[in-house]
Write a protein that holds these residues in place. Structure first.
Motif, PDB file in Angstrom:
ATOM      1  N   GLU A  19      -3.118 -26.837  10.353  1.00 39.12           N
ATOM      2  CA  GLU A  19      -3.388 -25.532   9.770  1.00 39.12           C
ATOM      3  C   GLU A  19      -4.865 -25.451   9.398  1.00 39.12           C
ATOM      4  O   GLU A  19      -5.239 -25.702   8.258  1.00 39.12           O
ATOM      5  N   ARG A  40      -1.341 -10.414  -7.286  1.00 44.39           N
ATOM      6  CA  ARG A  40      -1.886 -11.020  -6.070  1.00 44.39           C
ATOM      7  C   ARG A  40      -2.948 -12.080  -6.413  1.00 44.39           C
ATOM      8  O   ARG A  40      -3.067 -13.096  -5.726  1.00 44.39           O
ATOM      9  N   TRP A  63      -8.321 -20.403   3.117  1.00 45.58           N
ATOM     10  CA  TRP A  63      -6.888 -20.383   3.330  1.00 45.58           C
ATOM     11  C   TRP A  63      -6.521 -20.519   4.800  1.00 45.58           C
ATOM     12  O   TRP A  63      -7.364 -20.425   5.685  1.00 45.58           O
ATOM     13  N   THR A  64      -5.221 -20.738   5.033  1.00 38.95           N
ATOM     14  CA  THR A  64      -4.705 -20.822   6.396  1.00 38.95           C
ATOM     15  C   THR A  64      -4.309 -19.422   6.862  1.00 38.95           C
ATOM     16  O   THR A  64      -4.182 -18.487   6.051  1.00 38.95           O
ATOM     17  N   GLU A  65      -4.084 -19.299   8.144  1.00 36.47           N
ATOM     18  CA  GLU A  65      -3.649 -18.007   8.686  1.00 36.47           C
ATOM     19  C   GLU A  65      -2.305 -17.597   8.086  1.00 36.47           C
ATOM     20  O   GLU A  65      -2.069 -16.423   7.794  1.00 36.47           O
ATOM     21  N   ARG A  66      -1.440 -18.600   7.879  1.00 41.70           N
ATOM     22  CA  ARG A  66      -0.127 -18.316   7.283  1.00 41.70           C
ATOM     23  C   ARG A  66      -0.278 -17.735   5.882  1.00 41.70           C
ATOM     24  O   ARG A  66       0.412 -16.781   5.504  1.00 41.70           O
ATOM     25  N   GLN A  67      -1.191 -18.317   5.090  1.00 39.61           N
ATOM     26  CA  GLN A  67      -1.414 -17.810   3.735  1.00 39.61           C
ATOM     27  C   GLN A  67      -2.058 -16.428   3.764  1.00 39.61           C
ATOM     28  O   GLN A  67      -1.745 -15.580   2.921  1.00 39.61           O
ATOM     29  N   ARG A  68      -2.951 -16.202   4.728  1.00 39.91           N
ATOM     30  CA  ARG A  68      -3.581 -14.885   4.834  1.00 39.91           C
ATOM     31  C   ARG A  68      -2.533 -13.806   5.130  1.00 39.91           C
ATOM     32  O   ARG A  68      -2.547 -12.726   4.533  1.00 39.91           O
ATOM     33  N   GLU A  69      -1.604 -14.127   6.043  1.00 34.18           N
ATOM     34  CA  GLU A  69      -0.569 -13.156   6.390  1.00 34.18           C
ATOM     35  C   GLU A  69       0.377 -12.933   5.210  1.00 34.18           C
ATOM     36  O   GLU A  69       0.817 -11.781   4.970  1.00 34.18           O
ATOM     37  N   ALA A  70       0.695 -14.001   4.472  1.00 33.82           N
ATOM     38  CA  ALA A  70       1.588 -13.866   3.322  1.00 33.82           C
ATOM     39  C   ALA A  70       0.917 -12.992   2.244  1.00 33.82           C
ATOM     40  O   ALA A  70       1.577 -12.176   1.604  1.00 33.82           O
ATOM     41  N   ALA A  97      -1.300 -10.635   2.767  1.00 35.32           N
ATOM     42  CA  ALA A  97      -1.334  -9.253   3.251  1.00 35.32           C
ATOM     43  C   ALA A  97      -0.004  -8.544   3.029  1.00 35.32           C
ATOM     44  O   ALA A  97       0.062  -7.312   2.882  1.00 35.32           O
ATOM     45  N   ALA A  98       1.097  -9.347   3.012  1.00 40.85           N
ATOM     46  CA  ALA A  98       2.422  -8.744   2.875  1.00 40.85           C
ATOM     47  C   ALA A  98       2.797  -8.515   1.425  1.00 40.85           C
ATOM     48  O   ALA A  98       3.846  -7.918   1.137  1.00 40.85           O
TER      49      ALA A  98
END
Length: 432
Positions: free
Chosen positions: A379, A395, A421-428, A430-431
């Motif tokens: 990651e 947030r 951060w990781t891409e997974r954390q960035r997407e989380a 954003a949601a």
């Protein structure tokens, strides 16, 4: 005012013997180096004063006495002149040999396994550690049946091998020991099950586990304290740490990790103790990254590293597990040697040279930990700058919980947050 008349008990006068048997296979060390380690082990035993030591060279061990008749008499004279009360033999001694030596010299005998058990008993702090030590001690005593196991009545430390309630020789009942071992195993199963639940809960936290392993007295606890600020026992003493100590810490990069300090390894650790303490080392089995801490100033650092590698292999640690070799105690080296090691550190992949005592090299080490975890977790992380309203506390709190915040500063009616951060954390995020 009435004065206390409690008299502090004088330390037990002990003598260390290192048997050197011709043709002994598999030993990496000279007899003199092994004796030095045996003395260091003995010094970790509470309430004991080492009054002498020697290497006893043997062509072959005597089945009845370990030592030949000549050596038996020769050593006996030394023990009598030194007014010794306890003999520590740094090697295996059979029950028959122990009983015969005790009768011949009129002294208590403790072999390497018994010595390590006594030290473990004094160091154990967690419930699991206490149970594991007690179970291993009963297993050891079961083969002897020459000592009482009334140490179970004691409130802390020790098994009566050295003194106290267990020093009177009473015939032990094998069935009673078996019943006690069964009871301890059940208690241990419950404790391990609870730890499993704790690990399952921790698995939900996105923090990788970094485990410190190494030969005993290599400086693991000093490094742990330096990185975490924790007050873990860190002494120049073998087996200073027994139970794994875990702390969540934030690396300078902002990444949060769980750091685990573990019991030090040692050469010729009796196999039954390796099995008994497997659960104590379970954090190593589940670690995302292992830091192998080496005392690079020790004359036998290569041999110690080999012992650690063997024990890791016996625990089932896969060669593919990410590992950083940390050359510690460079402050104890000459300037020229230290400079050479630091240069090697930069040229050699997976090696870091540090001083946990002075802090030298720790910035490079923490950066290496970050790089290794990026590779292990697959990651990669990227930096970003976020602008959050002052009222967007939910947030903002989430970012801190994830351990990705590197810096934040107020600006007009908002908070500027720099994250890694990781891409997974960035997407989380954003949601949210």
């Amino acid at each position: 005012m009435a004065q206390s008349h409690v008299t502090e008990r004088a330390p037990t006068r002990a003598y260390v013997i290192q048997p050197d048997i011709d043709g002994s296979a598999g030993s990496r060390r000279s007899a003199e180096d092994a004796l030095a380690e045996g003395v260091a082990l003995a010094m970790a035993l509470p309430g004991v004063e080492i009054v002498g030591s020697q290497v006893v060279r043997l062509r072959k061990p005597s089945p009845g006495y370990l030592l030949s008749s000549g050596k038996l008499e020769e050593v006996g004279e030394v023990l009598e002149q030194s007014e010794v009360e306890l003999v520590l033999i740094d090697g295996p001694v059979t029950p028959v040999q122990q009983r015969n030596l005790e009768k011949a010299w009129g002294l208590k005998i403790l072999d390497r396994t018994g010595l390590i058990l006594e030290i473990f008993a004094d160091r154990a702090r967690t419930r699991e550690g206490v149970l594991q030590v007690e179970l291993a001690a009963l297993s050891y005593q079961r083969t002897r049946l020459v000592r009482a196991w009334t140490h179970l009545e004691r409130q802390r430390g020790g098994f009566g091998f050295v003194g106290g309630p267990g020093e009177t020789q009473i015939e032990a009942d094998r069935r009673a020991i078996d019943d006690q071992m069964t009871r301890l195993r059940r208690q241990l199963e419950r404790v391990v099950k609870t730890r499993t639940l704790h690990r399952a809960a921790r698995a939900k936290v996105p923090y990788p586990i970094v485990a410190l392993v190494g030969y005993t007295n290599s400086g693991k606890s000093t490094l742990f304290n330096r990185l975490t600020g924790a007050e873990v026992l860190a002494k120049d003493m073998l087996f200073a740490t027994l139970d794994p100590t875990m702390r969540a810490i934030r690396l300078p990069s902002g990444r949060q990790i769980i750091l685990s300090d573990t019991v030090g390894f040692i050469s010729d650790l009796p196999h039954q103790l390796v099995a008994a303490f497997r659960a104590t080392l379970e954090e190593v089995l589940e670690a995302d990254l292992i830091l192998h801490i080496r005392d690079i100033s020790h004359p036998e650092t290569e041999e110690q590293a080999g012992d650690v590698a063997e024990i890791l292999e016996s625990l089932g640690i896969d060669e593919d597990v990410a590992l950083i070799e940390v050359w510690n105690k460079i402050d104890a080296l000459s300037d020229a040697t230290r400079a050479a090691l630091r240069n090697t550190d930069r040229r050699t992949e997976g090696v870091q040279a540090i001083s946990a005592l002075t802090g030298e090299g720790l910035d490079e080490l923490t950066a290496a930990i970050d790089r290794s975890l990026d590779a292990v977790l697959s990651e990669p992380r990227e930096t970003a700058e976020l602008r959050l309203d002052f009222g967007d506390g939910r947030r903002r709190a989430w970012l801190h919980e994830q351990g990705v915040v590197e810096e934040e500063r107020p600006e007009d009616d908002a908070v500027i947050v720099n994250v890694r951060w990781t891409e997974r954390q960035r997407e989380a995020f954003a949601a949210l």
